[in-house]
Design an enzyme around this catalytic site. Structure first.
Site, PDB file in Angstrom:
ATOM      1  N   ASP A 150      36.675  -8.474 -12.620  1.00 15.51           N
ATOM      2  CA  ASP A 150      35.383  -7.546 -12.554  1.00 15.51           C
ATOM      3  C   ASP A 150      35.208  -7.011 -13.869  1.00 15.51           C
ATOM      4  OD1 ASP A 150      36.610  -4.730 -12.200  1.00 15.51           O
ATOM      5  OD2 ASP A 150      37.768  -6.209 -11.043  1.00 15.51           O
TER       6      ASP A 150
ATOM      7  N   ASP B 137      30.985  -0.912  -4.110  1.00 18.66           N
ATOM      8  CA  ASP B 137      32.108  -0.313  -4.506  1.00 18.66           C
ATOM      9  C   ASP B 137      32.256   1.169  -4.200  1.00 18.66           C
ATOM     10  OD1 ASP B 137      34.165   0.978  -5.913  1.00 18.66           O
ATOM     11  OD2 ASP B 137      33.635   0.366  -8.097  1.00 18.66           O
TER      12      ASP B 137
ATOM     13  N   GLU C 278      34.863   4.298  -3.192  1.00 15.04           N
ATOM     14  CA  GLU C 278      36.158   4.562  -3.472  1.00 15.04           C
ATOM     15  C   GLU C 278      36.286   5.982  -4.056  1.00 15.04           C
ATOM     16  OE1 GLU C 278      37.448   3.569  -7.715  1.00 15.04           O
ATOM     17  OE2 GLU C 278      36.018   1.895  -7.371  1.00 15.04           O
TER      18      GLU C 278
END
Length: 282
Positions: A81, A170, A172
């Site tokens: 990534d 994403d 987090e």
């Protein structure tokens, strides 16, 4: 004795003089334009838009790995990534090293677009990789629906061409402030559902959820309601992915290090290459 002492003093002075010259040379190099630029994953404060997949993971859980792929099942596929930190990526080198898929950061919040997205997204595709895009979530910035729409409009779309993976949320540790972005566990679950529902309506695909077990437990109360619909991308920098968040019996992707060789964070797809193509095709 006096002469020996004089020679010793002269040698010490010579050593100190040489050391001083070396330090001066290093100082000169550091003063050159661009020499002090921050490395992609150093300890400098992260500015808005600069978060990458795993930025918060490094801050809160650390990364003791050295980039060596962990012992895994034979039927896995290596991937990376990348974000703006990697700039223009040498995709041919990654391809030659065995990397066969890639995820590229497209957006963050509702105001940031990766300036290197085109080179990274198209470059990985053109070299032969199966690729997709990811969105760095800022749940305290705007609604899940707003960010899903922004992502889908600015690189996070999907097409049934056999080489495009579903988009990734994403979600987090907040690299800019409060770990859970100031949201309660129930509010965080609602935000994630708002994003995933909107993304599914826009693209026809269920978004992959990237997270860590610790963050998910702390910020969603270890909610189990997404495991039956959204593929899991687990982040854990260790020799195994460890315990997964509630609701998921297996992971689809595993980010096992932020110190991978060549460029970017390194990951494995939990299956053989033909299964990765199935995921791309929907």
């Amino acid at each position: 004795m006096p002469r020996t002492g004089s020679r010793t003093i002269r040698r010490r002075r010579g050593f100190l003089s040489a050391a001083g010259a070396l330090l001066a040379a290093i100082a000169l190099l550091l003063a050159l334009p661009g020499a002090a630029a921050a490395a992609p994953h150093d300890d400098s404060p992260i500015k808005p838009g600069e978060a990458w997949m795993g930025a918060g993971v490094q801050q809160h859980e650390g990364d003791p790995t050295d980039g060596t792929p962990p012992p895994t099942l034979a039927a896995t596929v290596e991937g990376v990534d990348v974000s703006s930190h990697q700039g223009n990526v040498n995709w041919s080198s990654l391809w030659s090293s065995g990397v066969k898929w890639a995820y590229v950061k497209a957006t963050e919040g509702t105001s940031y677009k990766n300036p290197y997205f085109t080179q990274q997204y198209n470059g990985s595709y053109n070299i032969g990789m199966i690729r997709g895009a990811y969105h760095f979530a800022l749940p305290n910035n705007s609604s899940g629906a707003s960010q899903a729409n922004y992502f889908a409009t600015n690189g996070g779309g999907w097409s049934k061409d056999g080489k495009t993976l579903p988009g990734v949320l994403d979600i987090e540790y907040n690299p800019y402030g409060a770990t859970c972005y100031g949201l309660s566990q129930s509010a965080m679950v609602s935000w994630i559902r708002d994003f995933t529902t909107t993304y599914k309506a826009r693209t026809g695909r269920d978004a992959v959820i990237y997270t860590t077990t610790n963050w998910w437990s702390q910020c969603t109360g270890n909610n189990s309601s997404f495991g039956s619909t959204n593929p899991l991308w687990i982040a854990r920098y260790a020799s195994s992915p460890g315990t997964l968040p509630a609701g998921w019996g297996f992971y689809t992707f595993w980010q096992y290090t932020s110190s991978g060789p060549i460029v970017g964070d390194h990951n494995v797809f939990n299956g053989a290459y033909d299964r990765l193509k199935v995921l791309a095709n929907g």
